[in-house]
Design a protein around this motif. Structure first.
Motif, short mmCIF file in Angstrom:
data_model
loop_
_atom_site.label_atom_id
_atom_site.label_comp_id
_atom_site.label_asym_id
_atom_site.label_seq_id
_atom_site.Cartn_x
_atom_site.Cartn_y
_atom_site.Cartn_z
N ILE A 53 61.69 -34.54 92.91
CA ILE A 53 62.15 -33.14 92.91
C ILE A 53 63.72 -33.11 93.24
O ILE A 53 64.22 -34.00 94.06
CB ILE A 53 61.57 -32.02 93.89
CG1 ILE A 53 61.64 -32.47 95.22
CG2 ILE A 53 60.06 -32.25 93.59
CD1 ILE A 53 61.07 -31.57 96.25
N SER A 54 64.47 -32.18 92.59
CA SER A 54 65.90 -32.10 92.95
C SER A 54 66.41 -31.87 94.24
O SER A 54 65.72 -31.18 95.09
CB SER A 54 66.39 -30.96 92.02
OG SER A 54 65.95 -29.52 92.30
N MET A 55 67.65 -32.22 94.47
CA MET A 55 68.17 -32.08 96.09
C MET A 55 68.06 -30.41 96.16
O MET A 55 68.08 -29.99 97.41
CB MET A 55 69.46 -32.53 96.10
CG MET A 55 70.35 -32.32 97.39
SD MET A 55 69.26 -32.95 98.94
CE MET A 55 69.66 -34.68 98.91
N ASP A 56 68.57 -29.59 94.89
CA ASP A 56 68.66 -28.40 95.22
C ASP A 56 67.25 -27.79 95.77
O ASP A 56 67.50 -26.88 96.69
CB ASP A 56 68.81 -27.72 93.99
CG ASP A 56 70.05 -26.68 93.75
OD1 ASP A 56 70.81 -26.88 94.79
OD2 ASP A 56 70.19 -26.34 92.88
N GLU A 57 65.99 -28.15 95.14
CA GLU A 57 64.80 -27.68 95.77
C GLU A 57 64.46 -28.21 97.14
O GLU A 57 64.09 -27.45 98.10
CB GLU A 57 63.75 -28.18 95.02
CG GLU A 57 63.72 -27.32 93.51
CD GLU A 57 62.43 -27.99 92.88
OE1 GLU A 57 61.26 -27.61 93.02
OE2 GLU A 57 62.75 -28.85 91.79
N ILE A 58 64.80 -29.41 97.56
CA ILE A 58 64.79 -30.09 99.02
C ILE A 58 65.61 -29.28 99.69
O ILE A 58 65.24 -29.10 101.12
CB ILE A 58 65.27 -31.58 98.67
CG1 ILE A 58 64.18 -32.36 97.91
CG2 ILE A 58 65.29 -31.98 100.24
CD1 ILE A 58 64.62 -33.61 97.75
N ILE A 59 66.81 -28.80 99.57
CA ILE A 59 67.76 -28.29 100.53
C ILE A 59 66.98 -26.81 100.99
O ILE A 59 66.92 -26.40 102.17
CB ILE A 59 68.99 -27.77 99.80
CG1 ILE A 59 69.95 -29.23 100.01
CG2 ILE A 59 69.58 -26.69 100.64
CD1 ILE A 59 71.30 -28.89 99.23
N LEU A 60 66.24 -26.06 99.75
CA LEU A 60 65.44 -24.89 100.19
C LEU A 60 64.55 -25.28 101.18
O LEU A 60 64.04 -24.36 102.21
CB LEU A 60 65.06 -24.15 98.96
CG LEU A 60 66.00 -23.82 97.91
CD1 LEU A 60 65.54 -22.96 96.84
CD2 LEU A 60 66.65 -22.49 98.92
N ILE A 61 63.81 -26.20 100.97
CA ILE A 61 62.41 -26.64 101.80
C ILE A 61 62.99 -26.96 103.16
O ILE A 61 62.43 -26.63 104.30
CB ILE A 61 61.87 -27.64 101.16
CG1 ILE A 61 60.97 -27.45 100.01
CG2 ILE A 61 60.81 -28.46 102.13
CD1 ILE A 61 60.72 -28.53 98.96
N LEU A 62 64.01 -27.90 103.48
CA LEU A 62 64.70 -28.17 104.55
C LEU A 62 65.19 -26.98 105.35
O LEU A 62 65.06 -26.92 106.62
CB LEU A 62 65.83 -29.04 104.46
CG LEU A 62 65.47 -30.48 103.96
CD1 LEU A 62 66.60 -31.42 103.66
CD2 LEU A 62 64.14 -31.39 104.66
#
Length: 399
Positions: free
Chosen positions: A324-333
């Motif tokens: 998954i993209s870092m954009d999505e990962i940032i939201l999760i983090l």
């Protein structure tokens, strides 16, 4: 000052019970803004707010800051409402009649819009209809009574449940639970269905399902549902974009406002998923199916087979990122660790990562990603800044 104390105390109690008039809200806000009144105000908070909790676990300063924020927000709302309250009042009776005749699906869908104010403070909140919300920290067992005295809220072994204290032939009031960033909570429903709520989620449900043809709940955020089987009373989960209908099964729903897609992942059983923007578009899911709806162009529901473990691992405090993209990962983090992440390295946004993290450490996760794609980051309090490496910045200057 002393003469005002009984008056302010009365208004504050009415505020906690959601009974204050717009004028009283304004007076209370003007009074609490004066720092000279903070000592007495903290005494009021301790006496009438913190002492509602049997474990007395709330910190006075945290409670003071939170209540002050709530008063300020309500004061702003009151000022804004002055512009249309008179016109709105003319239509109240017809609106009540209309809402009463609508099916529970769309009632709950609208409630999400009104109730959603997902917070990043440390308290879990629960409220019933127009009651004032009650706040607690999900660290230890506790129980308390709703402000209207109609329900008992019990938090034990990480699970919250609601018990009615008054017999009524009317449908049960809606309960609204908001989970702050960095926290998770489990909800045991009246039918013994269990819901695991992830960080930053808002969940709306009735205290019981009597006098209802369907068991309808709503969520914005992420939840894992283990639904008890009741043949004659199907279970519905409504998000702003999808409706999932089940009879008894286990599945995960993810539908955050800031995400561009809504997802339903089925673990076992079978469910029907309906596109609320186009009710004729529906799909039936079987185990290991994932239904995805792009909320920016909600035309069709995409169904595909997946490994469900990566979608439900959050319940066990394990993060799995599967390409998954870092954009999505940032939201999760941000939701998981209750932080704000500012990414200055735009090249990273669409880079895709895969990894499994059983050790929930923000610094460890970011350092692991660094080995894949070099970048710099700094963490200070609840703020994370991501930037290019020095070598990348020099390379851009040279070019």
């Amino acid at each position: 000052m002393k003469k005002n104390k009984p008056f302010i105390k009365t208004i504050f109690i009415k505020f906690l019970n959601n009974e204050d008039t717009p004028l009283e809200t304004k007076k209370l806000f003007q009074w609490v803004k004066n720092k000279d009144n903070s000592v007495f105000f903290k005494l009021l908070i301790k006496e009438h707010f913190i002492n509602n909790y049997q474990n007395n676990s709330l910190d006075t300063e945290e409670a003071y800051a939170y209540v002050l924020k709530q008063i300020a927000e309500k004061s702003i709302i009151v000022e804004n409402k002055k512009l249309f309250n008179l016109k709105f009042a003319k239509y109240v009776a017809s609106i009540i009649f209309l809402v009463a005749t609508l099916i529970a699906t769309y009632t709950n869908r609208d409630l999400l819009i009104n109730e959603l104010n997902t917070t990043n403070h440390k308290f879990v909140s629960i409220k019933f209809n127009s009651d004032s919300p009650v706040f607690f920290k999900p660290q230890r067992d506790t129980s308390f009574i709703s402000s209207a005295g109609t329900h008992k809220i019990i938090f034990k072994n990480g699970i919250i449940s609601v018990k009615g204290l008054k017999v009524s032939n009317m449908p049960s009031p809606q309960s609204v639970i908001k989970v702050p960033f960095g926290k998770k909570i489990n909800v045991l429903l009246n039918d013994n269905s269990l819901v695991n709520l992830n960080s930053g989620s808002t969940f709306i449900f009735p205290a019981d399902f009597k006098n209802q043809l369907k068991r309808t709940v709503s969520i914005e955020g992420e939840g894992f549902f283990e639904v008890s089987h009741l043949k004659d009373k199907p279970f519905e989960v409504v998000t702003p974009h999808l409706k999932t209908t089940v009879y008894g099964t286990a599945f995960n729903i993810k539908s955050f406002r800031e995400d561009i897609k809504s997802e339903v992942v089925l673990v076992n059983g079978a469910v029907g998923v309906t596109n609320l923007s186009n009710p004729l578009k529906s799909e039936t899911l079987f185990p290991s199916d994932k239904a995805t709806l792009n909320t920016e162009s909600p035309e069709n529901i995409l169904v595909e087979k997946v490994d469900v473990s990566s979608y439900i691992s959050w319940k066990e405090n394990i993060l799995i990122f599967d390409n998954i993209s870092m954009d999505e990962i940032i939201l999760i983090l941000q939701r998981t660790f209750n932080v704000e992440i500012d990414n200055h390295y735009k090249y990273l946004e669409n880079k895709r990562f895969t990894g499994k993290f059983e050790r929930l450490s923000l610094e460890f996760i970011l350092k692991t990603f660094q080995t894949h794609t070099p970048f710099e980051f700094s963490i200070k309090d609840n703020k994370v800044v991501i930037d290019k490496t020095l070598s990348n910045q020099i390379e851009l200057i040279d070019n």
